[in-house]
Write a protein that holds these residues in place. Structure first.
Motif, PDB file in Angstrom:
ATOM      1  N   ARG A   1     -18.825 -37.757 -12.161  1.00  0.00           N
ATOM      2  CA  ARG A   1     -18.921 -37.024 -13.429  1.00  0.00           C
ATOM      3  C   ARG A   1     -20.318 -37.160 -14.028  1.00  0.00           C
ATOM      4  O   ARG A   1     -20.858 -36.233 -14.610  1.00  0.00           O
ATOM      5  N   LEU A   2     -20.885 -38.366 -13.886  1.00  0.00           N
ATOM      6  CA  LEU A   2     -22.208 -38.633 -14.467  1.00  0.00           C
ATOM      7  C   LEU A   2     -23.344 -38.076 -13.618  1.00  0.00           C
ATOM      8  O   LEU A   2     -24.319 -37.534 -14.148  1.00  0.00           O
ATOM      9  N   TYR A   3     -23.221 -38.229 -12.295  1.00  0.00           N
ATOM     10  CA  TYR A   3     -24.367 -37.943 -11.418  1.00  0.00           C
ATOM     11  C   TYR A   3     -24.142 -36.781 -10.456  1.00  0.00           C
ATOM     12  O   TYR A   3     -25.008 -36.481  -9.648  1.00  0.00           O
ATOM     13  N   GLY A   4     -22.977 -36.133 -10.552  1.00  0.00           N
ATOM     14  CA  GLY A   4     -22.746 -34.960  -9.715  1.00  0.00           C
ATOM     15  C   GLY A   4     -21.973 -35.265  -8.438  1.00  0.00           C
ATOM     16  O   GLY A   4     -21.793 -36.419  -8.052  1.00  0.00           O
ATOM     17  N   ARG A   5     -21.577 -34.205  -7.809  1.00  0.00           N
ATOM     18  CA  ARG A   5     -20.730 -34.266  -6.609  1.00  0.00           C
ATOM     19  C   ARG A   5     -21.486 -34.865  -5.421  1.00  0.00           C
ATOM     20  O   ARG A   5     -22.657 -34.556  -5.203  1.00  0.00           O
ATOM     21  N   ILE A   6     -20.814 -35.714  -4.652  1.00  0.00           N
ATOM     22  CA  ILE A   6     -21.417 -36.309  -3.446  1.00  0.00           C
ATOM     23  C   ILE A   6     -20.955 -35.501  -2.239  1.00  0.00           C
ATOM     24  O   ILE A   6     -19.753 -35.448  -1.958  1.00  0.00           O
ATOM     25  N   PRO A   7     -21.875 -34.861  -1.508  1.00  0.00           N
ATOM     26  CA  PRO A   7     -21.441 -33.946  -0.434  1.00  0.00           C
ATOM     27  C   PRO A   7     -20.942 -34.619   0.843  1.00  0.00           C
ATOM     28  O   PRO A   7     -19.997 -34.142   1.465  1.00  0.00           O
ATOM     29  N   LYS A   8     -21.581 -35.710   1.255  1.00  0.00           N
ATOM     30  CA  LYS A   8     -21.235 -36.303   2.562  1.00  0.00           C
ATOM     31  C   LYS A   8     -20.674 -37.706   2.383  1.00  0.00           C
ATOM     32  O   LYS A   8     -21.256 -38.517   1.666  1.00  0.00           O
ATOM     33  N   ILE A   9     -19.581 -37.964   3.057  1.00  0.00           N
ATOM     34  CA  ILE A   9     -18.904 -39.255   2.937  1.00  0.00           C
ATOM     35  C   ILE A   9     -18.639 -39.814   4.325  1.00  0.00           C
ATOM     36  O   ILE A   9     -18.109 -39.114   5.196  1.00  0.00           O
ATOM     37  N   TYR A  10     -19.017 -41.074   4.522  1.00  0.00           N
ATOM     38  CA  TYR A  10     -18.722 -41.786   5.768  1.00  0.00           C
ATOM     39  C   TYR A  10     -18.090 -43.123   5.397  1.00  0.00           C
ATOM     40  O   TYR A  10     -18.381 -43.685   4.339  1.00  0.00           O
ATOM     41  N   GLY A  11     -17.228 -43.623   6.264  1.00  0.00           N
ATOM     42  CA  GLY A  11     -16.603 -44.900   5.941  1.00  0.00           C
ATOM     43  C   GLY A  11     -15.965 -45.577   7.125  1.00  0.00           C
ATOM     44  O   GLY A  11     -15.721 -44.957   8.172  1.00  0.00           O
ATOM     45  N   LYS A  12     -15.710 -46.872   6.941  1.00  0.00           N
ATOM     46  CA  LYS A  12     -15.077 -47.669   7.993  1.00  0.00           C
ATOM     47  C   LYS A  12     -14.170 -48.706   7.340  1.00  0.00           C
ATOM     48  O   LYS A  12     -14.585 -49.441   6.437  1.00  0.00           O
ATOM     49  N   GLY A  13     -12.919 -48.760   7.837  1.00  0.00           N
ATOM     50  CA  GLY A  13     -11.993 -49.795   7.385  1.00  0.00           C
ATOM     51  C   GLY A  13     -10.816 -49.233   6.609  1.00  0.00           C
ATOM     52  O   GLY A  13     -10.906 -48.168   5.986  1.00  0.00           O
ATOM     53  N   ARG A  14      -9.707 -49.949   6.645  1.00  0.00           N
ATOM     54  CA  ARG A  14      -8.461 -49.473   6.025  1.00  0.00           C
ATOM     55  C   ARG A  14      -8.578 -49.382   4.505  1.00  0.00           C
ATOM     56  O   ARG A  14      -8.182 -48.396   3.893  1.00  0.00           O
ATOM     57  N   GLN A  15      -9.112 -50.441   3.881  1.00  0.00           N
ATOM     58  CA  GLN A  15      -9.233 -50.422   2.417  1.00  0.00           C
ATOM     59  C   GLN A  15     -10.209 -49.341   1.968  1.00  0.00           C
ATOM     60  O   GLN A  15     -10.000 -48.679   0.946  1.00  0.00           O
ATOM     61  N   ALA A  16     -11.299 -49.160   2.729  1.00  0.00           N
ATOM     62  CA  ALA A  16     -12.276 -48.111   2.407  1.00  0.00           C
ATOM     63  C   ALA A  16     -11.616 -46.735   2.486  1.00  0.00           C
ATOM     64  O   ALA A  16     -11.852 -45.863   1.640  1.00  0.00           O
ATOM     65  N   GLN A  17     -10.782 -46.536   3.506  1.00  0.00           N
ATOM     66  CA  GLN A  17     -10.069 -45.266   3.667  1.00  0.00           C
ATOM     67  C   GLN A  17      -9.136 -45.001   2.482  1.00  0.00           C
ATOM     68  O   GLN A  17      -9.065 -43.885   1.957  1.00  0.00           O
ATOM     69  N   LEU A  18      -8.426 -46.034   2.039  1.00  0.00           N
ATOM     70  CA  LEU A  18      -7.516 -45.887   0.895  1.00  0.00           C
ATOM     71  C   LEU A  18      -8.273 -45.506  -0.374  1.00  0.00           C
ATOM     72  O   LEU A  18      -7.819 -44.660  -1.153  1.00  0.00           O
ATOM     73  N   VAL A  19      -9.422 -46.147  -0.584  1.00  0.00           N
ATOM     74  CA  VAL A  19     -10.237 -45.822  -1.761  1.00  0.00           C
ATOM     75  C   VAL A  19     -10.644 -44.351  -1.726  1.00  0.00           C
ATOM     76  O   VAL A  19     -10.518 -43.632  -2.725  1.00  0.00           O
ATOM     77  N   TRP A  20     -11.121 -43.915  -0.564  1.00  0.00           N
ATOM     78  CA  TRP A  20     -11.583 -42.518  -0.483  1.00  0.00           C
ATOM     79  C   TRP A  20     -10.428 -41.524  -0.634  1.00  0.00           C
ATOM     80  O   TRP A  20     -10.572 -40.491  -1.297  1.00  0.00           O
ATOM     81  N   ASP A  21      -9.284 -41.823  -0.050  1.00  0.00           N
ATOM     82  CA  ASP A  21      -8.127 -40.927  -0.184  1.00  0.00           C
ATOM     83  C   ASP A  21      -7.744 -40.756  -1.654  1.00  0.00           C
ATOM     84  O   ASP A  21      -7.480 -39.643  -2.118  1.00  0.00           O
TER      85      ASP A  21
END
Length: 620
Positions: free
Chosen positions: A181-201
């Motif tokens: 909301r403050l800095y705008g939309r982030i276009p590209k997302i990469y991640g690794k790990g179960r907890q990281a996946q849950l956060v992104w979902d």
């Protein structure tokens, strides 16, 4: 208000100002005289978003939360700023019953969100009638520095991996949405790990629900990398060898503040701030908050952030280089102070007098950091420190990791500190990608025999958290050590060329993954290499990409668009479960390399070290 937070592309001062406005709005909704009662876990975070002057100007008293409290009769409003913990509600109930009087109201501001369980507890104790406002301050990410934000949730890794409580993951997702909301939309997302996946979902769903955000333009941040602490459990257990990392491990840095016995510093520095300039006096007012609230006058609080030029220069250096830099600073100040004034012209003397306040400020900072470095020097020169470090490095190169360590056996036999013994066993387990069953059982027997059966409860927590487990066919660390060059035999500590300097030998796996992702097609080539690490590898795209890196290109580009082509990429790296100062130093080192053309913003659930991480998991 907090100039050290300013940055060109992602100005974290906006985050601090937003949090401060939210607090002021809540306070202005409450009429009459006020006192704020702070849960101990909120004293430090409050200092990250507001200065004591904000409360002094409004005549608001700040008080630490205690089990038994009596409030002055003239106070008509008692405002609690607390974490949403049911255990704290019993204290509030006691306060209400012991301080109720006609016209007085109690209020609660929960950080970062209201808790139905807490409110139910107040209802069950029949005190809800005494409470006015029950609101929340949605402070998910708090700014620590111009490139670091933290949720200040120490037990997030334990909560998820041992207790199955995913609240911190949901709050991290809300925090990501707030940042966008403050800095705008982030276009590209990469991640690794179960907890990281849950956060992104969670974050993606929240953004979709908020249609204006989902359809918004690309913002200041080009890329998001989410890393689960569980993919790299060796790094938080290893000894950090940067200046900031060693300060944290030996003395603890809490919310940018270091507290040490005042006897280690010249007394006139602990008093008035005479010639230190506005920056230092500002820092002192922030640093005084916890010291004053907790009534500790025997200790000195030093604010550590990039607002102080010397600390900004020293913090990410290997400690061996810090010794040299401080010695050079002392010589430079001596040269400037000891010039023969009788041989100077009036103009030269005037220039010196004009520079004197700045010089005194440098002298004060150099004196403080020389004292801190002296304390660290005593610690690192101890035989036990060197022996532990040698054992760690043996494990890191996978030497004799399939058998009980003679060094660990010796530590157990001498009944040395349990925390350090368990740390080294966990470190051996991480390097071996699991211990052989007979080795793990042997360690358990020895620990129970020497430290008592209750130690097995701590071992059980370590097993649930994945820090101790039996070996599987996958030898992920041994493979990645070679393919990603995690250990560097000829690592340079002074003016380094590689991120391995932060441990004098070992490059944090998480930082190495980020480094490789910066290369062309970096994440694509990494995916096959990190399949053996626990949890899913994922990527996502939130907006239509035009050209490389989501930036417009081609002959029709406007001048402003063309200039963006040469601007540094901004990458937000989110550590889910905590990160160390060594990992932060490694990312700052990568950002300082011109070839990478990148700027990092680092987000974490909490900055951890080998002691705080292990204690949290063990349940101390």
């Amino acid at each position: 208000m907090f100039p050290h937070l300013k940055s060109q592309r992602v100005n974290l001062q906006l985050l601090q100002e937003m949090a401060s406005r939210q607090l002021v709005q809540q306070l202005e909704c409450i009429e009459g005289s006020k006192a704020i009662v702070l849960d101990e876990a909120m004293i430090g975070p409050l200092g990250l978003v507001a200065k004591p002057k904000l409360f002094a100007d409004r005549g608001i008293k700040l008080l630490p939360l205690m089990p038994e409290m009596r409030f002055p009769k003239e106070l008509s409003n008692i405002i609690y700023i607390v974490r949403p913990q049911v255990s704290l509600m019993d204290q509030l109930v006691t306060h209400v019953k012991g301080n109720s009087q006609h016209g007085r109201q109690f209020h609660i501001l929960f950080v970062p969100r209201r808790s139905c369980l807490c409110i139910k507890q107040l209802e069950d104790k029949d005190v809800m009638g005494a409470f006015g406002r029950l609101e929340e301050l949605p402070w998910n990410f708090l700014p620590l520095d111009s490139d670091v934000v933290s949720m200040e949730m120490l037990h997030s890794y334990r909560d998820v991996s041992i207790d199955g409580d995913t609240t911190s993951l949901y709050q991290a997702a809300i925090g990501l949405v707030q940042l966008q909301r403050l800095y705008g939309r982030i276009p590209k997302i990469y991640g690794k790990g179960r907890q990281a996946q849950l956060v992104w979902d969670h974050a993606k769903q929240l953004a979709i629900d908020e249609k204006s955000l989902y359809n918004g333009d690309k913002g200041s941040i080009d890329q998001l990398i989410l890393l689960d602490r569980g993919i790299d459990l060796l790094t938080p257990l290893a000894t950090q060898l940067t200046y900031e990392g060693l300060i944290d491990e030996f003395y603890g840095i809490r919310h940018n503040q270091l507290t040490l016995p005042a006897e280690h510093f010249p007394s006139y520095y602990a008093n008035a701030d005479g010639a230190s300039g506005t920056t230092s006096s500002t820092a002192l007012s922030i640093g005084e908050l916890p010291e004053r609230l907790l009534g500790d006058t025997e200790r000195k609080t030093i604010v550590l952030n990039s607002g102080e030029q010397l600390y900004a220069e020293l913090r990410n250096k290997n400690f061996n280089e810090v010794r040299m830099l401080l010695a050079r600073k002392v010589r430079e100040i001596q040269v400037q102070m000891n010039v023969n004034r009788q041989e100077q012209t009036v103009q030269e003397i005037k220039i010196f007098v004009d520079r004197l306040p700045q010089l005194m400020k440098q002298k004060k900072a150099t004196s403080e950091h020389t004292a801190i470095a002296g304390l660290i020097d005593e610690k690192v020169n101890m035989y036990s420190f060197h022996d532990d470090l040698a054992a760690e490095q043996e494990f890191m190169i996978c030497a004799d990791i399939d058998r009980p360590s003679a060094y660990i056996e010796d530590l157990i036999a001498r009944r040395t500190e349990l925390r350090n013994v368990l740390r080294l066993i966990c470190l051996q387990c991480a390097a071996a990608s699991g211990l052989k069953e007979r080795v793990l059982n042997y360690y358990k027997r020895e620990l129970a025999h020497v430290y008592g059966l209750e130690v097995l409860l701590k071992v059980s927590n370590l097993e649930k958290a994945g820090l101790l487990h039996t070996q599987t066919e996958s030898r992920a660390y041994a493979v990645l050590r070679k393919t990603l060059h995690l250990t560097v035999d000829d690592s340079v500590e002074v003016e380094p060329r590689d991120i391995s300097y932060v441990h004098s030998f070992y490059a944090p796996l998480t930082a190495r993954l980020v480094e490789h992702s910066l290369k062309p097609l970096g994440w694509q080539t990494l995916k096959s290499q990190i399949n053996n690490l626990p949890g899913p590898t994922f990527e996502d795209f939130q907006v239509q990409l035009i050209g490389i890196g989501g930036r417009p290109h081609g002959g029709g580009a406007t001048p402003s668009e063309s200039s963006l082509l040469h601007a540094r990429r901004v990458v937000l790296v989110l550590f889910v479960g905590g990160c160390t100062f060594a990992e932060i130093a490694a990312l700052r080192f990568l950002a300082a390399q011109e070839d990478n053309n990148v700027q990092f913003v680092i987000a974490t659930t909490k900055i951890i070290n080998k002691h705080t991480f292990l204690e949290s998991v063990m349940g101390s």
